[in-house]
Design a protein around this motif. Sequence first.
Motif, PDB file in Angstrom:
ATOM      1  N   VAL A 217     -40.047   1.866 -36.399  1.00  0.00           N
ATOM      2  CA  VAL A 217     -41.233   2.424 -37.048  1.00  0.00           C
ATOM      3  C   VAL A 217     -41.857   1.358 -37.938  1.00  0.00           C
ATOM      4  O   VAL A 217     -41.254   0.934 -38.934  1.00  0.00           O
ATOM      5  CB  VAL A 217     -40.874   3.662 -37.876  1.00  0.00           C
ATOM      6  CG1 VAL A 217     -42.134   4.253 -38.509  1.00  0.00           C
ATOM      7  CG2 VAL A 217     -40.169   4.698 -37.014  1.00  0.00           C
ATOM      8  N   TYR A 222     -45.462   2.687 -33.614  1.00  0.00           N
ATOM      9  CA  TYR A 222     -44.091   2.770 -33.131  1.00  0.00           C
ATOM     10  C   TYR A 222     -43.888   1.672 -32.088  1.00  0.00           C
ATOM     11  O   TYR A 222     -44.792   1.367 -31.310  1.00  0.00           O
ATOM     12  CB  TYR A 222     -43.816   4.102 -32.432  1.00  0.00           C
ATOM     13  CG  TYR A 222     -43.943   5.336 -33.285  1.00  0.00           C
ATOM     14  CD1 TYR A 222     -43.250   5.478 -34.473  1.00  0.00           C
ATOM     15  CD2 TYR A 222     -44.737   6.400 -32.849  1.00  0.00           C
ATOM     16  CE1 TYR A 222     -43.355   6.634 -35.228  1.00  0.00           C
ATOM     17  CE2 TYR A 222     -44.845   7.555 -33.586  1.00  0.00           C
ATOM     18  CZ  TYR A 222     -44.154   7.674 -34.778  1.00  0.00           C
ATOM     19  OH  TYR A 222     -44.259   8.818 -35.518  1.00  0.00           O
ATOM     20  N   ARG A 241     -48.944   5.332 -34.786  1.00  0.00           N
ATOM     21  CA  ARG A 241     -48.364   6.473 -35.495  1.00  0.00           C
ATOM     22  C   ARG A 241     -49.464   7.496 -35.749  1.00  0.00           C
ATOM     23  O   ARG A 241     -50.578   7.149 -36.158  1.00  0.00           O
ATOM     24  CB  ARG A 241     -47.754   6.023 -36.819  1.00  0.00           C
ATOM     25  CG  ARG A 241     -46.513   5.177 -36.651  1.00  0.00           C
ATOM     26  CD  ARG A 241     -46.001   4.667 -37.974  1.00  0.00           C
ATOM     27  NE  ARG A 241     -45.563   5.744 -38.859  1.00  0.00           N
ATOM     28  CZ  ARG A 241     -45.005   5.546 -40.049  1.00  0.00           C
ATOM     29  NH1 ARG A 241     -44.821   4.296 -40.493  1.00  0.00           N
ATOM     30  NH2 ARG A 241     -44.631   6.554 -40.794  1.00  0.00           N
ATOM     31  N   PHE A 266     -40.269  11.295 -34.064  1.00  0.00           N
ATOM     32  CA  PHE A 266     -41.219  10.217 -33.829  1.00  0.00           C
ATOM     33  C   PHE A 266     -42.357  10.811 -32.988  1.00  0.00           C
ATOM     34  O   PHE A 266     -42.456  10.563 -31.787  1.00  0.00           O
ATOM     35  CB  PHE A 266     -40.550   9.050 -33.106  1.00  0.00           C
ATOM     36  CG  PHE A 266     -39.342   8.516 -33.838  1.00  0.00           C
ATOM     37  CD1 PHE A 266     -39.484   7.620 -34.878  1.00  0.00           C
ATOM     38  CD2 PHE A 266     -38.074   8.953 -33.500  1.00  0.00           C
ATOM     39  CE1 PHE A 266     -38.378   7.146 -35.564  1.00  0.00           C
ATOM     40  CE2 PHE A 266     -36.961   8.491 -34.172  1.00  0.00           C
ATOM     41  CZ  PHE A 266     -37.111   7.584 -35.214  1.00  0.00           C
TER      42      PHE A 266
END
Length: 334
Positions: A217, A222, A241, A266
């Motif tokens: 991250v 990502y 993200r 995520f």
Amino acid sequence: MDNLTHGLLGLALGALRRPDAPAGSPLSPTDKAVLLGSVLAAELPDLDTLLPAANSVDHALRAHRGLSHALAFAPVVALAATGLALLFFRRARFLPVYLSSLLALYGAHLLPDLWTGWGTRLLLPFSDRRLTLDWTMVVDPLVTLPLLAGAIWAWRRRAQWRRALLVGLACSAAYVGLRVVLQATLTSRVHEAWPSAERVQVFPAWFSLTTWRYVAVLPSEYIAGSVSPGEPPREERRLPRPAMDTLPASVRAVPTVHEALAWARFPVISSATSAQGRTVVRIGDLRYHLRGEPTLTFVLELAPDLSVADARLERGGSARELMERWRGPRGGNP
């Protein structure tokens, strides 16, 4: 974990108690009740799959792995398993059966669910947080096969039943221990590759002991890829993200949407309007990715009044399509 593994683990954990009867002698009622109660305790929590839910997403995220999987509720589930076992073996002693059932519930059901990627809500009703250790997939043959071999050996060689079950348990536990070590080693390796990452996690990959998936991250994106011992982490895809305003607050407040967002560690989020005027929300999670593409996505269709008109889980294609993507043009595991 799957129910076959839960049951086999429960049987093996029941064998940890030294039997009343000498080796080679018939089992006492308590010995038999301990084994039965351990298997029942390992299986009973998943009866929550029979609970009704408004839609398949609510069923997957709330009805299943609810209170029956909570640490605080475990003594009640173990008591139910003990009661059922004593119905079959009325001369059995309560305390050994109850203690073995409680051990099997913790060790054969709650812990294996915790070590999978999907996770479980152990802290209910005090916390709704989903906990996970990410050691294995929900179905992992290398966890199950030693237990199954031990059970078959115990069935065919009755005089060696306890030894057979315990050997199977030891082999399965050693495999899980190896995965714990691999996870820690590979997490460190990904950290070294992405020292500026805010967070790094590695996850089990399909049909592979040594190859794992990872997500790093960064502040704005990502990085998804795969990593294995002896090789540097391989980047497979970068994704932005999602911003907080990707979904309006009114949409995020819809209970089913809220549950899917809480599940996704995520998240990969998109929203569109269908021809019917519905808001179609897609929530995937990169911890389940295949070459950087999420393979598990919750799709929620909301009516104009924000009621859930449809909710489903998409798995990224058919089993054949996923297998072809897994093989990939470059070969190897994702």
